[in-house]
Write an enzyme that holds these catalytic residues in place. Sequence first.
Site, PDB file in Angstrom:
ATOM      1  N   ASP A  17       0.824  -1.220   0.000  1.00 59.91           N
ATOM      2  CA  ASP A  17       0.000   0.000   0.000  1.00 59.91           C
ATOM      3  C   ASP A  17       0.852   1.261   0.000  1.00 59.91           C
ATOM      4  O   ASP A  17       1.978   1.263   0.514  1.00 59.91           O
ATOM      5  CB  ASP A  17      -0.930   0.015   1.221  1.00 59.91           C
ATOM      6  N   GLU A  18       0.277   2.299  -0.554  1.00 58.98           N
ATOM      7  CA  GLU A  18       0.754   3.673  -0.411  1.00 58.98           C
ATOM      8  C   GLU A  18       2.245   3.876  -0.700  1.00 58.98           C
ATOM      9  O   GLU A  18       2.881   4.723  -0.065  1.00 58.98           O
ATOM     10  CB  GLU A  18       0.420   4.203   0.996  1.00 58.98           C
ATOM     11  N   TRP A  76      -9.076  -2.375   1.098  1.00 60.62           N
ATOM     12  CA  TRP A  76      -9.178  -1.447   2.239  1.00 60.62           C
ATOM     13  C   TRP A  76      -9.684  -0.073   1.845  1.00 60.62           C
ATOM     14  O   TRP A  76     -10.316   0.611   2.635  1.00 60.62           O
ATOM     15  CB  TRP A  76      -7.822  -1.327   2.946  1.00 60.62           C
ATOM     16  N   TRP A 131      -5.078   0.514  13.232  1.00 57.20           N
ATOM     17  CA  TRP A 131      -3.812   1.224  13.058  1.00 57.20           C
ATOM     18  C   TRP A 131      -3.567   2.008  14.335  1.00 57.20           C
ATOM     19  O   TRP A 131      -4.513   2.580  14.901  1.00 57.20           O
ATOM     20  CB  TRP A 131      -3.900   2.137  11.835  1.00 57.20           C
ATOM     21  N   THR A 132      -2.310   2.045  14.761  1.00 59.12           N
ATOM     22  CA  THR A 132      -2.097   2.505  16.136  1.00 59.12           C
ATOM     23  C   THR A 132      -1.298   3.807  16.249  1.00 59.12           C
ATOM     24  O   THR A 132      -0.657   4.042  17.268  1.00 59.12           O
ATOM     25  CB  THR A 132      -1.411   1.391  16.961  1.00 59.12           C
TER      26      THR A 132
HETATM   27  C1  ACM Z   1      -3.663   1.074   4.690  1.00 58.85           C
HETATM   28  O1  ACM Z   1      -4.538   1.503   5.449  1.00 58.85           O
HETATM   29  N1  ACM Z   1      -2.723   1.887   4.232  1.00 58.85           N
HETATM   30  C2  ACM Z   1      -3.647  -0.303   4.259  1.00 58.85           C
END
Ligand code: ACM
Length: 699
Positions: free
Chosen positions: A328-329, A395, A471-472
């Site tokens: 990702d990204e 996602w 995600w933290t």
């Molecule tokens: C993501 O939330 N970048 C997978």
Amino acid sequence: MMRKHILLSAAFLLLSTAVPMPVAAQNIIPQPEHISLSRGQFKLNKGLKIVTNLTGSDFKVLNQYTSEVMNHPLAYAKNPSQQAVFRLICKGTAQQAAQAMDSVRLQGYELEVTPKGITIQSLTPTGLFYGLQTVRQLEKDGKIACVKVKDTPRFAYRGLMIDCSRHFWTKEFLKKQLDAMAYFKLDRFHWHLTDGGGWRMEVKQYPRLTAETAYRTQSDWTCWWMDKDRRYCPAGTPGAYGGYYTQEDIKDIVRYAAARHIEIIPEIEMPGHSDEVVFAYPELSCTGKPYTQSDLCVGKEATYTFMENVLKEVMELFPSKYIHIGGDEAERRTWKTCPDCQRMMKENHLKDVAELQSHFTHRMEQFLNRNGRKLLGWDEIMEGKLAPNAAVMSWRGTEAGIEAATSKHHVVMAPQQFYYLNMYQDNPMEQPKAQGGYTRLDKTYNYEPIPAKYKGTNLEKYMDGVQACVWTEFIAEPGHLEYMLYPRLLALAETGWTKQRTGYDNFCRRAVVNVDRLRRAGYNAFDLSKEKGSRIESRSITQHEAMGRPVTYLGRYAEKYRAEGDSTLTNGLRGDWGYLEGRWQGFIDSTGMDVVVDMGKLTEIRDVEVDFMHQYDAVIYAPASVELMVSDDGKNYKTIDTAQPGVKTKEAYLVYPYRWKGNAKGRYVRVRALSREKDAWIFTDEVIVNRIIRSCGKG
Ligand code: ACM
Ligand code: ZN
């Protein structure tokens, strides 16, 4: 009249013969497929042995679980006889046991509780384990309601991801969450082990990964990440924050999860979100210098060798079918000028950097496939060209998952708007810090992974299941993470397991009871019984005279946060707590927000109201200034008001209400709001002109 009387009598008869459902049986999550009740209860004496025909390691592992968690050790019998009080009968083969993770049929079980005893039957130890979880949920004060249950899950993949990079979570904490996952019949733990926050897995061949980048100079994510001089540091540096899992830790957790029929899917991020890797091994970056990019250089053969070596150690530790490679990204910025990346593109006839990423992913896939594993990645791996056997984790919404399944790729649905549990779950002004969306329990619950129009299509065939992610960045404490997980994770458990869902009201009632159970068991679950719910303004249509009037944008909104496009600001619909839900419109241009509402004719303007969201961590700020103007011709404007909202930039969350009352006249109403910083967002949901307040009639 007579007919009604007969119907009533019939209903009374039915009710009088039905067995009232004991409370515990009404509260099971996930809701079993078939459950019927009969009279009576079974009393479970402490220490009662469970008789089973399981052997070998199946016996050993389950015995440890039932002894430690349920206080009931196992006893072996080749054919557990009717005389046995608590029987677990496995009817399948070893081969079926090995395939259970991927088969809903093999995860099914049958349970019968009578006043004399309990019998659970399944083709696999996995099914027996789920039967035991149902028994645990049925138990109240040592008594179990008499029931017959026949149950199979809807999806084989029911997962949870925890980000262990942005903040580090101890082994004990993860085990505690694995316990809860098992209780609610979840079976995949996606372990996000690497990211810009720190590398968390010991890799013997590359010790600098943990020696150099498992720690950073401070815990607070925003302070650290926003600092342009941010630094990783070795363990033991004063003030260092972080940690990592040794290979022995990992083996221990994998074993612990396996005993709970949970498979761990490790994620090693590549080629983006790799800040820490290119710090520890700068030769794997395009520039060769640390702190200059997040991406690996995918033009250098050394990067491929490095990642294959890392994955070798990963595969030795994790027996899962899927290995998650992130994907990702990726910024793909430095690839555009890096000579190695450019050469790789040329040699392989790749037309852009998206195809370059695909090339990298495809080679990683070939490596994993050669080793008997399958590649799983975030939905960006579909850009360029999707590797032929890859599975996709959707996602950025649901479309990517639908598209991947349509082209016969396996998918796991983890759409952020429903399943990212790091979003707020209630009024942000009263909640611990979270990310900008507003994902209430009912929203998570009501997401349907296979909408009716896709029944019988490839989406149904290739859908492995569903996954929640946390995600933290903003979650540093164990209690805070549990607060975000529960009860929303229970909604995902129900979607993943239950075929005929009961509807939100029924689920919510069960969730309240389970929140109570979780809290008594030491989990810091969000207290659902005290939920405040959505923003009052969003619950009804705001009637005002600009409703439906056209809006001209002198400062354009960002496409990503367009909401309903040009009609957003005069559609009467106000935003809820989150900015991702399609009612708040976002502006990032240097012009800020500058909009003109055409009232259609010369109008007396009495009041104007505009709400602005402020969320520090999302870089959404209440504007520096608001200017209200009117015009007769849409060319020459007269300023009738200016305001400087004095909101402190570091304010975590609020909605700033701009309000004006007075007497003005004009056909055009213009609102200009200027951003307080370059690259800060302005978000608003409606330009309310001359609010119409309907008074209730007297009668
Ligand atoms: C993501 O939330 N970048 C997978
Ligand atoms: Zn490069």
